[in-house]
Design a protein around this motif. Structure first.
Motif, PDB file in Angstrom:
ATOM      1  N   LEU A   1      -2.628   0.793   5.716  1.00  0.00           N
ATOM      2  CA  LEU A   1      -3.590   0.856   4.611  1.00  0.00           C
ATOM      3  C   LEU A   1      -3.651   2.201   3.906  1.00  0.00           C
ATOM      4  O   LEU A   1      -4.536   2.428   3.091  1.00  0.00           O
ATOM      5  CB  LEU A   1      -4.987   0.488   5.125  1.00  0.00           C
ATOM      6  CG  LEU A   1      -5.099  -0.870   5.814  1.00  0.00           C
ATOM      7  CD1 LEU A   1      -6.522  -1.126   6.269  1.00  0.00           C
ATOM      8  CD2 LEU A   1      -4.616  -1.986   4.907  1.00  0.00           C
ATOM      9  N   SER A   2      -2.742   3.099   4.242  1.00  0.00           N
ATOM     10  CA  SER A   2      -2.720   4.383   3.546  1.00  0.00           C
ATOM     11  C   SER A   2      -1.324   4.627   2.995  1.00  0.00           C
ATOM     12  O   SER A   2      -0.343   4.080   3.495  1.00  0.00           O
ATOM     13  CB  SER A   2      -3.109   5.526   4.482  1.00  0.00           C
ATOM     14  OG  SER A   2      -2.087   5.791   5.414  1.00  0.00           O
ATOM     15  N   ALA A   3      -1.267   5.449   1.973  1.00  0.00           N
ATOM     16  CA  ALA A   3       0.034   5.779   1.385  1.00  0.00           C
ATOM     17  C   ALA A   3       0.710   6.916   2.136  1.00  0.00           C
ATOM     18  O   ALA A   3       1.852   7.266   1.838  1.00  0.00           O
ATOM     19  CB  ALA A   3      -0.134   6.158  -0.082  1.00  0.00           C
ATOM     20  N   ALA A   4       0.001   7.479   3.131  1.00  0.00           N
ATOM     21  CA  ALA A   4       0.547   8.604   3.892  1.00  0.00           C
ATOM     22  C   ALA A   4       1.587   8.119   4.889  1.00  0.00           C
ATOM     23  O   ALA A   4       1.620   6.944   5.271  1.00  0.00           O
ATOM     24  CB  ALA A   4      -0.584   9.339   4.613  1.00  0.00           C
ATOM     25  N   LEU A   5       2.420   9.040   5.326  1.00  0.00           N
ATOM     26  CA  LEU A   5       3.392   8.728   6.362  1.00  0.00           C
ATOM     27  C   LEU A   5       2.674   8.446   7.679  1.00  0.00           C
ATOM     28  O   LEU A   5       1.523   8.861   7.857  1.00  0.00           O
ATOM     29  CB  LEU A   5       4.371   9.895   6.536  1.00  0.00           C
ATOM     30  CG  LEU A   5       5.377  10.093   5.397  1.00  0.00           C
ATOM     31  CD1 LEU A   5       6.153  11.389   5.614  1.00  0.00           C
ATOM     32  CD2 LEU A   5       6.341   8.910   5.300  1.00  0.00           C
ATOM     33  N   PRO A   6       3.302   7.745   8.600  1.00  0.00           N
ATOM     34  CA  PRO A   6       2.648   7.421   9.878  1.00  0.00           C
ATOM     35  C   PRO A   6       2.172   8.666  10.613  1.00  0.00           C
ATOM     36  O   PRO A   6       2.839   9.703  10.604  1.00  0.00           O
ATOM     37  CB  PRO A   6       3.763   6.706  10.666  1.00  0.00           C
ATOM     38  CG  PRO A   6       4.682   6.165   9.628  1.00  0.00           C
ATOM     39  CD  PRO A   6       4.656   7.139   8.495  1.00  0.00           C
ATOM     40  N   ASP A   7       0.993   8.556  11.218  1.00  0.00           N
ATOM     41  CA  ASP A   7       0.451   9.629  12.052  1.00  0.00           C
ATOM     42  C   ASP A   7       1.063   9.477  13.446  1.00  0.00           C
ATOM     43  O   ASP A   7       0.630   8.647  14.241  1.00  0.00           O
ATOM     44  CB  ASP A   7      -1.079   9.506  12.105  1.00  0.00           C
ATOM     45  CG  ASP A   7      -1.736  10.664  12.844  1.00  0.00           C
ATOM     46  OD1 ASP A   7      -1.066  11.270  13.709  1.00  0.00           O
ATOM     47  OD2 ASP A   7      -2.909  10.961  12.573  1.00  0.00           O
TER      48      ASP A   7
ATOM     49  N   VAL B   1       9.566   3.322   5.761  1.00  0.00           N
ATOM     50  CA  VAL B   1       9.264   4.011   7.019  1.00  0.00           C
ATOM     51  C   VAL B   1       7.965   3.481   7.613  1.00  0.00           C
ATOM     52  O   VAL B   1       7.866   3.226   8.813  1.00  0.00           O
ATOM     53  CB  VAL B   1       9.186   5.534   6.811  1.00  0.00           C
ATOM     54  CG1 VAL B   1       8.714   6.237   8.087  1.00  0.00           C
ATOM     55  CG2 VAL B   1      10.538   6.087   6.379  1.00  0.00           C
ATOM     56  N   ASN B   2       6.949   3.300   6.763  1.00  0.00           N
ATOM     57  CA  ASN B   2       5.674   2.767   7.240  1.00  0.00           C
ATOM     58  C   ASN B   2       5.823   1.337   7.744  1.00  0.00           C
ATOM     59  O   ASN B   2       5.223   0.960   8.753  1.00  0.00           O
ATOM     60  CB  ASN B   2       4.631   2.827   6.118  1.00  0.00           C
ATOM     61  CG  ASN B   2       4.118   4.211   5.870  1.00  0.00           C
ATOM     62  OD1 ASN B   2       4.897   5.158   5.725  1.00  0.00           O
ATOM     63  ND2 ASN B   2       2.810   4.381   5.786  1.00  0.00           N
ATOM     64  N   VAL B   3       6.620   0.543   7.029  1.00  0.00           N
ATOM     65  CA  VAL B   3       6.828  -0.846   7.449  1.00  0.00           C
ATOM     66  C   VAL B   3       7.483  -0.888   8.827  1.00  0.00           C
ATOM     67  O   VAL B   3       7.055  -1.640   9.717  1.00  0.00           O
ATOM     68  CB  VAL B   3       7.685  -1.609   6.421  1.00  0.00           C
ATOM     69  CG1 VAL B   3       7.977  -3.026   6.910  1.00  0.00           C
ATOM     70  CG2 VAL B   3       6.978  -1.651   5.070  1.00  0.00           C
ATOM     71  N   MET B   4       8.511  -0.078   9.030  1.00  0.00           N
ATOM     72  CA  MET B   4       9.189  -0.039  10.318  1.00  0.00           C
ATOM     73  C   MET B   4       8.286   0.530  11.414  1.00  0.00           C
ATOM     74  O   MET B   4       8.358   0.128  12.573  1.00  0.00           O
ATOM     75  CB  MET B   4      10.468   0.791  10.213  1.00  0.00           C
ATOM     76  CG  MET B   4      11.496   0.228   9.243  1.00  0.00           C
ATOM     77  SD  MET B   4      12.053  -1.436   9.703  1.00  0.00           S
ATOM     78  CE  MET B   4      12.907  -1.073  11.237  1.00  0.00           C
ATOM     79  N   ALA B   5       7.417   1.476  11.029  1.00  0.00           N
ATOM     80  CA  ALA B   5       6.538   2.122  12.011  1.00  0.00           C
ATOM     81  C   ALA B   5       5.495   1.180  12.580  1.00  0.00           C
ATOM     82  O   ALA B   5       4.886   1.476  13.618  1.00  0.00           O
ATOM     83  CB  ALA B   5       5.848   3.340  11.378  1.00  0.00           C
ATOM     84  N   LEU B   6       5.277   0.025  11.928  1.00  0.00           N
ATOM     85  CA  LEU B   6       4.340  -0.964  12.475  1.00  0.00           C
ATOM     86  C   LEU B   6       4.741  -1.399  13.875  1.00  0.00           C
ATOM     87  O   LEU B   6       3.900  -1.803  14.679  1.00  0.00           O
ATOM     88  CB  LEU B   6       4.277  -2.194  11.563  1.00  0.00           C
ATOM     89  CG  LEU B   6       3.563  -2.073  10.227  1.00  0.00           C
ATOM     90  CD1 LEU B   6       3.776  -3.328   9.408  1.00  0.00           C
ATOM     91  CD2 LEU B   6       2.081  -1.807  10.428  1.00  0.00           C
TER      92      LEU B   6
ATOM     93  N   TYR C   1       0.813  -1.211   0.000  1.00  0.00           N
ATOM     94  CA  TYR C   1       0.000   0.000   0.000  1.00  0.00           C
ATOM     95  C   TYR C   1       0.853   1.271   0.000  1.00  0.00           C
ATOM     96  O   TYR C   1       0.516   2.254  -0.668  1.00  0.00           O
ATOM     97  CB  TYR C   1      -0.928   0.014   1.217  1.00  0.00           C
ATOM     98  CG  TYR C   1      -2.260  -0.643   0.965  1.00  0.00           C
ATOM     99  CD1 TYR C   1      -3.410   0.111   0.761  1.00  0.00           C
ATOM    100  CD2 TYR C   1      -2.381  -2.029   0.927  1.00  0.00           C
ATOM    101  CE1 TYR C   1      -4.628  -0.486   0.520  1.00  0.00           C
ATOM    102  CE2 TYR C   1      -3.597  -2.646   0.697  1.00  0.00           C
ATOM    103  CZ  TYR C   1      -4.724  -1.868   0.490  1.00  0.00           C
ATOM    104  OH  TYR C   1      -5.932  -2.471   0.236  1.00  0.00           O
ATOM    105  N   SER C   2       1.923   1.289   0.775  1.00  0.00           N
ATOM    106  CA  SER C   2       2.660   2.536   0.962  1.00  0.00           C
ATOM    107  C   SER C   2       3.940   2.630   0.130  1.00  0.00           C
ATOM    108  O   SER C   2       4.386   3.742  -0.176  1.00  0.00           O
ATOM    109  CB  SER C   2       3.025   2.708   2.440  1.00  0.00           C
ATOM    110  OG  SER C   2       3.977   1.739   2.847  1.00  0.00           O
ATOM    111  N   LYS C   3       4.532   1.467  -0.210  1.00  0.00           N
ATOM    112  CA  LYS C   3       5.828   1.442  -0.898  1.00  0.00           C
ATOM    113  C   LYS C   3       6.873   2.258  -0.148  1.00  0.00           C
ATOM    114  O   LYS C   3       7.763   2.862  -0.746  1.00  0.00           O
ATOM    115  CB  LYS C   3       5.682   1.992  -2.328  1.00  0.00           C
ATOM    116  CG  LYS C   3       4.738   1.224  -3.220  1.00  0.00           C
ATOM    117  CD  LYS C   3       5.266  -0.161  -3.537  1.00  0.00           C
ATOM    118  CE  LYS C   3       4.485  -0.809  -4.663  1.00  0.00           C
ATOM    119  NZ  LYS C   3       3.062  -1.007  -4.348  1.00  0.00           N
ATOM    120  N   ASN C   4       6.756   2.280   1.188  1.00  0.00           N
ATOM    121  CA  ASN C   4       7.632   3.109   2.015  1.00  0.00           C
ATOM    122  C   ASN C   4       8.138   2.282   3.189  1.00  0.00           C
ATOM    123  O   ASN C   4       7.344   1.787   3.994  1.00  0.00           O
ATOM    124  CB  ASN C   4       6.873   4.347   2.514  1.00  0.00           C
ATOM    125  CG  ASN C   4       7.790   5.381   3.123  1.00  0.00           C
ATOM    126  OD1 ASN C   4       8.865   5.061   3.632  1.00  0.00           O
ATOM    127  ND2 ASN C   4       7.369   6.642   3.079  1.00  0.00           N
TER     128      ASN C   4
END
Length: 255
Positions: free
Chosen positions: A216-222, A134-139, A129-132
């Motif tokens: 589930l979003s392409a945005a950076l982590p909130d 940063v999002n994967v690590m933020a999980l 979903y994000s191709k990032n």
């Protein structure tokens, strides 16, 4: 600390071997329940709630799965921690051991299950979903918050169970209330504003919303959502640890 770590390893290994001895899928059975429930929720609510997820049934499937893995982790780890001190009462009467290791070992066993089962799947979904990266690590941050919440609740209920042996029946109701008040199979947007402020007291809600936002979003982590989840986890862990330590001196008379 080294002895504590070795004891934790022994208890977690014993827990997993006992639980899955002779099992075909082993720890991957922990994925079966959320997958089956996701299919069921999608069949019943998918068409109704898809509009809240970009009019996409696959998006609803992934959102429901994310909520289910959180509530299943919470239910399994805290319910197993609840009886851990009493179950090992005979051992504690024979050997001097750190009592807190028993509820921690139950949570740790479920962390292992989650790490080899649901977490890699969530990481793949997040990358798609994000191709990032940063999002994967933020999980890891909302998962850390979930672990803190479960450990704190595990300390609290395992201590209370020493005094109140009817607690498992009441705790089943507590888990059900937390499940139904968390946005597991429904979007948080449908909850009326008057009710939402009370549901905000549920620590699992911010964890689920944070995981969904990251995965589930392409945005950076909130980071606001992540911060709220971590703060709730720290508060609950501190409260559970304080109660456990305060009541621990009375355990041996009742075990």
């Amino acid at each position: 600390m080294r002895r504590y770590r070795e004891l934790l390893y022994v208890l977690v290994s014993r827990n997993l071997k006992t639980r899955y001895r002779g099992s075909f899928l082993g720890v991957y059975w922990s994925l079966l329940n959320p997958l089956i429930m996701t299919v069921l929720y999608t069949a019943i609510f998918g068409t109704t709630f898809a509009s809240y997820y970009g009019n996409s049934i696959p998006n609803y499937v992934l959102a429901a799965f994310t909520g289910l893995v959180v509530i299943n982790f919470f239910s399994a780890s805290t319910s197993q921690a609840l009886s851990s001190v009493v179950t090992n009462g005979a051992l504690l009467n024979k050997i001097s051991l750190p009592v807190s290791i028993f509820p921690v070992s139950m949570v740790a066993a479920n962390i292992f299950q989650f790490s080899v089962g649901a977490l890699p799947l969530l990481a793949v979904i997040t990358w798609i979903y994000s191709k990032n990266i940063v999002n994967v690590m933020a999980l890891l941050f909302p998962f850390l918050a979930l672990v803190l919440v479960c450990t704190g609740i595990g300390f609290l209920v395992s201590a209370l169970y020493v005094f109140f042996r009817d607690l498992p029946y009441f705790y089943e109701l507590v888990v059900f209330v937390l499940w139904i008040s968390s946005p597991v199979f429904y979007p948080a947007a449908i909850v009326p504003s008057q009710v939402k402020r009370f549901l905000g007291l549920n620590p699992l809600s911010s964890i689920i919303e944070s995981l969904r936002q990251i995965a589930l979003s392409a945005a950076l982590p909130d980071w606001g959502l992540i911060g709220n989840a971590l703060l709730s986890g720290i508060i609950i862990l501190s409260l559970g640890w304080f109660c456990f330590q305060m009541w621990r001196s009375q355990f041996m008379d009742l075990l």
